[in-house]
Design a protein around this motif. Structure first.
Motif, short mmCIF file in Angstrom:
data_model
loop_
_atom_site.label_atom_id
_atom_site.label_comp_id
_atom_site.label_asym_id
_atom_site.label_seq_id
_atom_site.Cartn_x
_atom_site.Cartn_y
_atom_site.Cartn_z
N ILE A 96 -1.03 45.90 54.51
CA ILE A 96 -0.19 44.87 53.88
C ILE A 96 1.26 45.17 54.21
O ILE A 96 1.71 46.31 54.10
N GLN A 97 1.96 44.13 54.60
CA GLN A 97 3.39 44.27 54.89
C GLN A 97 4.15 43.18 54.15
O GLN A 97 3.70 42.04 54.06
N GLY A 98 5.31 43.51 53.63
CA GLY A 98 6.15 42.54 52.94
C GLY A 98 7.62 42.86 53.14
O GLY A 98 7.97 43.95 53.63
N ARG A 99 8.46 41.92 52.76
CA ARG A 99 9.91 42.06 52.95
C ARG A 99 10.62 41.94 51.61
O ARG A 99 10.42 40.99 50.86
N LYS A 100 11.46 42.92 51.31
CA LYS A 100 12.20 42.92 50.05
C LYS A 100 13.21 41.77 50.03
O LYS A 100 13.96 41.57 51.00
N GLY A 101 13.20 41.01 48.96
CA GLY A 101 14.13 39.91 48.80
C GLY A 101 13.65 38.58 49.35
O GLY A 101 14.26 37.56 49.11
N SER A 102 12.53 38.58 50.07
CA SER A 102 12.02 37.33 50.64
C SER A 102 11.26 36.53 49.58
O SER A 102 10.64 37.10 48.67
N LEU A 126 8.50 52.44 46.25
CA LEU A 126 8.79 51.86 47.56
C LEU A 126 9.86 50.79 47.46
O LEU A 126 10.75 50.70 48.32
N ALA A 127 9.80 49.97 46.41
CA ALA A 127 10.80 48.91 46.24
C ALA A 127 12.18 49.49 45.94
O ALA A 127 13.20 48.97 46.41
N THR A 128 12.23 50.57 45.16
CA THR A 128 13.51 51.20 44.86
C THR A 128 14.13 51.81 46.11
O THR A 128 15.35 51.74 46.32
N ALA A 129 13.30 52.39 46.97
CA ALA A 129 13.81 53.02 48.19
C ALA A 129 14.20 52.02 49.26
O ALA A 129 15.11 52.28 50.07
N ALA A 130 13.56 50.86 49.29
CA ALA A 130 13.76 49.90 50.38
C ALA A 130 15.13 49.24 50.30
O ALA A 130 15.63 48.90 49.23
N ALA A 131 15.72 49.04 51.47
CA ALA A 131 16.97 48.31 51.56
C ALA A 131 16.73 46.83 51.33
O ALA A 131 15.59 46.33 51.41
N SER A 132 17.79 46.10 51.03
CA SER A 132 17.69 44.65 50.97
C SER A 132 17.19 44.15 52.32
O SER A 132 17.72 44.54 53.37
N ASP A 133 16.18 43.32 52.32
CA ASP A 133 15.54 42.81 53.53
C ASP A 133 14.69 43.85 54.23
O ASP A 133 14.20 43.63 55.34
#
Length: 264
Positions: A223-229, A172-179
């Motif tokens: 659970i929800q989170g934001r990449k780079g935060s 999921l982290a690899t697929a997710a865009a920045s932010d």
């Protein structure tokens, strides 16, 4: 193996009849969790949402997002060819094939599955860092714990190898865009493992406990989170699903019957 070889299929209505979903009559069957996951993902119309549904099965969660968010483009990632074929049929029969595609990859291989697909140059790949929203409803049980479901597809959908949940988080982290946002629904007693896998890759994590009824312990968490935060973890007030008798509370009824989004 094609969908016919999977056995009998049922034709089930979701979102008050706005979606007609084929799924195997025996084995794993999508339901409430998939619809809640779609409602919680945060995608909104007019924002250019690119959504990835990891371990999509027959596509219920991703298709619910595509139905609600009229300009969202959704990628359904599924390992099992039988379920992937049914997901394609579901996208077509709901006139969503222009915005929904299905990719056959094993999420449990982590980010390596994405990188290998890209290196192969396949048009049916999952671009790294491309998705504004990534969602998942991972298998709920570890292999070797409890009774293995008798149906092969049900077993694959309900059980994962030890350590695979961390690989899902890596995927999921690899697929997710920045932010980009990640949203996962899982068993409440898997919260520790989920936080271990997500906290190294996402910040601003929010945990929403789900209670069947008031006064009962939470049985699920979103659970929800934001990449780079770098924002800290928040534990939110739990959401009760049922009111008197077997009826859903109005907020959840609107999600199930009207395709409403969950207001975090």
């Amino acid at each position: 193996m094609n969908a016919a070889e999977a056995g009998a299929l049922t034709d089930d209505a979701f979102l008050g009849g706005a979606l007609a979903i084929l799924q195997p009559a025996e084995g794993y069957r999508a339901g409430l969790d998939a619809v809640l996951l779609a409602a919680a993902c945060g995608a909104q119309a007019g924002k250019g949402a690119r959504v990835l549904d990891a371990g999509a099965g027959v596509g219920v969660a991703g298709l619910c997002v595509a139905r609600r968010v009229v300009d969202a483009h959704v990628t359904l990632v599924e390992r099992e060819p039988v379920l992937a074929e049914i997901a394609r049929r579901n996208a077509a029969r709901n006139q969503l094939e222009a915005r929904v595609r299905v990719v056959e990859l094993d999420v449990a291989e982590g980010g390596a599955a994405i990188n290998r697909a890209q290196a192969g140059g396949s048009g049916e790949d999952v671009p790294a860092g491309a998705y504004t929203h990534v969602i998942a409803n991972p298998p709920y049980y570890a292999e070797g714990r409890g009774t293995r479901p008798p149906a092969l597809l049900k077993a694959a959908s309900h059980q994962m190898a030890d350590g695979a949940l961390d690989q899902w988080c890596r995927f999921l982290a690899t697929a997710a865009a920045s932010d980009g946002l990640v949203t996962i629904i899982h068993r409440a007693d898997a919260l520790g493992a989920l936080l271990d896998g997500l906290a190294r890759r996402f910040g601003a994590l929010r945990v929403l406990p789900l209670h069947s009824r008031a006064g009962e312990a939470a049985h699920r968490v979103i659970i929800q989170g934001r990449k780079g935060s770098r924002a800290p973890l928040s534990l939110l007030q739990g959401l009760v699903l049922h009111g008197e008798g077997h009826a859903f509370v109005p907020t959840i009824d609107a999600v199930l019957r009207e395709g409403a989004a969950l207001d975090w």
